[in-house]
Enzyme design. Structure first.
Site, mmCIF file in Angstrom:
data_model
loop_
_atom_site.group_PDB
_atom_site.id
_atom_site.type_symbol
_atom_site.label_atom_id
_atom_site.label_comp_id
_atom_site.label_asym_id
_atom_site.label_seq_id
_atom_site.Cartn_x
_atom_site.Cartn_y
_atom_site.Cartn_z
ATOM 1 N N MET A 30 34.349 44.415 26.759
ATOM 2 C CA MET A 30 33.563 44.736 24.867
ATOM 3 C C MET A 30 34.735 45.370 24.451
ATOM 4 S SD MET A 30 30.017 47.035 26.895
ATOM 5 C CE MET A 30 31.181 47.787 28.529
ATOM 6 N N TYR A 32 38.429 47.288 23.331
ATOM 7 C CA TYR A 32 39.815 48.333 23.748
ATOM 8 C C TYR A 32 39.950 47.417 24.934
ATOM 9 C CZ TYR A 32 40.469 52.781 22.621
ATOM 10 O OH TYR A 32 41.287 54.306 21.982
ATOM 11 N N HIS A 34 43.106 46.795 27.526
ATOM 12 C CA HIS A 34 43.728 48.128 28.616
ATOM 13 C C HIS A 34 44.632 46.791 29.760
ATOM 14 C CE1 HIS A 34 40.793 47.881 31.853
ATOM 15 N NE2 HIS A 34 39.882 48.164 31.143
ATOM 16 N N HIS A 37 42.161 43.938 31.111
ATOM 17 C CA HIS A 37 41.811 43.008 30.056
ATOM 18 C C HIS A 37 42.743 41.993 30.233
ATOM 19 C CE1 HIS A 37 39.241 46.103 28.415
ATOM 20 N NE2 HIS A 37 38.622 45.416 28.391
ATOM 21 N N GLY A 147 36.359 40.494 36.730
ATOM 22 C CA GLY A 147 37.725 41.546 37.333
ATOM 23 C C GLY A 147 36.959 41.767 37.951
ATOM 24 N N LYS A 149 37.224 45.300 39.355
ATOM 25 C CA LYS A 149 36.982 46.878 39.330
ATOM 26 C C LYS A 149 34.760 46.788 39.156
ATOM 27 C CE LYS A 149 36.453 50.719 37.206
ATOM 28 N NZ LYS A 149 35.825 50.040 36.112
ATOM 29 N N ARG A 187 36.919 53.532 29.121
ATOM 30 C CA ARG A 187 36.001 54.962 29.516
ATOM 31 C C ARG A 187 37.049 56.099 30.000
ATOM 32 N NH1 ARG A 187 31.563 51.507 31.229
ATOM 33 N NH2 ARG A 187 29.156 52.137 29.398
HETATM 34 P P1 AMP Z 1 35.152 45.600 29.610
HETATM 35 O O1 AMP Z 1 35.497 45.118 28.788
HETATM 36 O O2 AMP Z 1 34.977 46.885 30.849
HETATM 37 O O3 AMP Z 1 33.458 44.675 30.056
HETATM 38 O O4 AMP Z 1 35.535 44.273 30.883
HETATM 39 C C1 AMP Z 1 35.734 43.494 30.779
HETATM 40 C C2 AMP Z 1 36.303 42.576 32.348
HETATM 41 O O5 AMP Z 1 37.797 42.895 32.525
HETATM 42 C C3 AMP Z 1 35.283 42.745 33.261
HETATM 43 O O6 AMP Z 1 35.674 41.608 34.250
HETATM 44 C C4 AMP Z 1 36.034 43.790 34.354
HETATM 45 O O7 AMP Z 1 35.870 43.758 35.830
HETATM 46 C C5 AMP Z 1 37.596 43.465 33.823
HETATM 47 N N1 AMP Z 1 38.200 44.534 33.841
HETATM 48 C C6 AMP Z 1 37.712 46.238 33.527
HETATM 49 N N2 AMP Z 1 39.066 47.197 33.824
HETATM 50 C C7 AMP Z 1 39.349 46.490 35.085
HETATM 51 C C8 AMP Z 1 40.968 46.093 35.589
HETATM 52 N N3 AMP Z 1 41.205 47.918 35.464
HETATM 53 N N4 AMP Z 1 41.390 46.071 36.684
HETATM 54 C C9 AMP Z 1 41.064 44.715 36.192
HETATM 55 N N5 AMP Z 1 39.579 43.924 35.202
HETATM 56 C C10 AMP Z 1 39.162 45.182 34.610
#
Ligand code: AMP
Length: 282
Positions: A30, A32, A34, A37, A147, A149, A187
Site C-alpha cells: 500500500m 509509503y 519503509h 517494504h 511480510g 508482520k 501507520r
Molecule cells: P503494506 O504496505 O503495509 O500493505 O505492506 C506490504 C507488505 O510489506 C506486506 O506483505 C507486509 O506484511 C509487509 N510489511 C509491512 N511491514 C513490514 C515489516 N515491518 N517487516 C516486514 N514486512 C513488512
C-alpha cells in the site's frame, strides 16, 4: 523503471515476460515505503529476472470507520526508492482501474479469517484476498513476497493460492523492526512522540512472553493473561486482542508445545498496531 497505471498495460507486459520465460517477483504494497517494504523488494529483485512492486491503497480492505482516507501516501518517494532498488515495474493503478463500475466479485477465505484481525475488522480479509487475487492475475508472478508482520494475511494468502490453484510461490519474510523493537509500519507516522515510546510495549510483551515460556510456562490461557496485563500496564496502550495460536491454522492453543505464535493487536492512543512472534516450547 517503468511506472504503469493501467491494468491492460500491466497485463500486456506480464504476457510478454511469460512468453520470454522470465521469472517475475512481485511485492504487493500500500506504499509509503519503509525498511520492511524494502526488505521484500530487495529479495524480489535478487531472486527473479524481473521485479514488480504494486502501490495500491485498496479501499475494499478498509472498514467504513477506518483510516482509508488518511492512510499515508507519497507515490513520488516510493517511485524513487523502488527505482533505487532495481525494480523493473511499479504498478500503481487507480480505484477506477481496479474496481470499475459494476464490480461485484469477491474472494472469501472462510476459516482462517474468523479470528484475530478478521473478527475485529469485518470484511478486511475479503478485501485483501480479492485485491491480491486480482493483482496475481494481472501481474502473473512466479513468486510473491509477504511480510510476517501481517501474519494472518500471510496465512490467508497462502490458503487462497492453494485453494484457487493460483500457481504463485508465496515467500514469507521476517518482520523488520526499529532499533527499539517497534515493528515498522506505515501507520507508525500517526503516533505522537509519547505514543511512539509507548508503542514498543508490543515488542516488549512478546519478549516477556518468550521469557515466561523459557521459564517453563506451558498453560496458554494463563500466559495470555500475563501478556494482557503486561500491555495494559502501559497507560497509553489498550489491548485489542492477545492470542496464542497454532502457527498454521491460527487456532487458539490450550497448551504450549513445540511452535506457537503470539498474536498481538493494541491501540496506542487512537492508532491500532499489530505485532506477532514465535513462542517455542522445547
Ligand atoms: P503494506 O504496505 O503495509 O500493505 O505492506 C506490504 C507488505 O510489506 C506486506 O506483505 C507486509 O506484511 C509487509 N510489511 C509491512 N511491514 C513490514 C515489516 N515491518 N517487516 C516486514 N514486512 C513488512
Amino acid at each position: 523503471m517503468e511506472v504503469i497505471t493501467r491494468v491492460a498495460e500491466m497485463q500486456a507486459r506480464a504476457r510478454q515476460w511469460r512468453q520470454e520465460g522470465k521469472q517475475v517477483g512481485f511485492v504487493p504494497t500500500m506504499g509509503y515505503f519503509h525498511q520492511g517494504h524494502l526488505s521484500l523488494i530487495r529479495r524480489a529483485v535478487q531472486e527473479n529476472d524481473l521485479a514488480v512492486v504494486s502501490v495500491y491503497v485498496n479501499p475494499t480492505q478498509f472498514g467504513p470507520q477506518e483510516d482509508f482516507h488518511r492512510y499515508p501516501r507519497d507515490l513520488e518517494r516510493d517511485i524513487r526508492l523502488a527505482e533505487e532498488e532495481g525494480v523493473h515495474v511499479l504498478f500503481a493503478p487507480s480505484d477506477a482501474e481496479m474496481y470499475p463500475q459494476g464490480y461485484q466479485t469477491y474472494v472469501e477465505v472462510t476459516e482462517l479469517t474468523q479470528g484475530l484481525c478478521g473478527a475485529r475488522r469485518p470484511g478486511h480479509f475479503r478485501g485483501v484476498a480479492t485485491v491480491v487475487a486480482k493483482l496475481f492475475h494481472i501481474v502473473q508472478p512466479t513468486r510473491a513476497y509477504f511480510g510476517e508482520k501481517d501474519y494472518q494475511q500471510l496465512r490467508v494468502v497462502e490458503r487462497m493460492v492453494r485453494d484457487l490453484n493460483l500457481g504463485v510461490e508465496i515467500v514469507p519474510m521476517p518482520i523488520v523492526r526499529e532499533s527499539d523493537g517497534l515493528a515498522m509500519s506505515s501507520r507508525n507516522v500517526y503516533l505522537s512522540p509519547e505514543e511512539r515510546r509507548a508503542a514498543t510495549v508490543l515488542y516488549r510483551a512478546w519478549k516477556a512472553a518468550q521469557e515466561w515460556v523459557a521459564q517453563g510456562e506451558r498453560d496458554a490461557p494463563r500466559l495470555r493473561e500475563k501478556v494482557v496485563r503486561f500491555i495494559e500496564a502501559e497507560p497509553l496502550a489498550r489491548v485489542d486482542y492477545v492470542e496464542i495460536v497454532d502457527p498454521l491454522t491460527l487456532e487458539p492453543l490450550e497448551r504450549l508445545e513445540g511452535e506457537a505464535r503470539l498474536m498481538l493487536a493494541a491501540f496506542v492512543g487512537s492508532t491500532r498496531l499489530i505485532d506477532n512472534g514465535p513462542l517455542t516450547a522445547t
